[in-house]
Design an enzyme around this catalytic site. Sequence first.
Site: not given
Length: 194
Positions: A126, A177
């Site tokens: 991610s 993230h």
Amino acid sequence: MFVRTESFSQFLRLYPVISLLVFIHIVLFLVSALPIFPQLWVYEQLAGVNLYIKEGEWWRLITPIFVHLGFAHLLFNSFSLVLFGPPLEQRLGKVRFILLYLASGIFANIITYIIKPLTYSHVGASGAIFGLFGFYIAMILLKKQFISKESRQIILPIVVIGVVMTFMQSGINITAHIFGLLGGFIIGWISGKK
């Protein structure tokens, strides 16, 4: 730009880096499911475990990018890479694309190591994928011709939804993230200014 119309063999030929990354994701996931290994062997050897990183296992700043815990995790990250990566691999070339991808993921993992407690562990692509999103945002701001208006109308809501969902789901490495996104944005900003 984000619609895949290639056959499987065409995709492999046109996007070898993305194909290799997804292959590595799948192989590590399948190895982790083999009964000859303890259930979490791959995770234990390759996860970003802050305590082990502190003790000198620096490869754990890289290897979590390739490991996924659970089929849904693998599917979501690999699908995102297949959907949003090809335009960048095509535009940047193989070497610059893999450098963007790895630099974003490693940056996200370094910040995770710095911010999170020593007991923290994480896996997943991610941070690197959010790095691709950050690169797109930089290009939208600096080089409008890099991405069409239609593609901007796709990528901007996806990034916003991705960031919002980061804070709404449990078990997400929020740090990876956000800092993956920031890392990709910085790389895009620097390359966009050239």
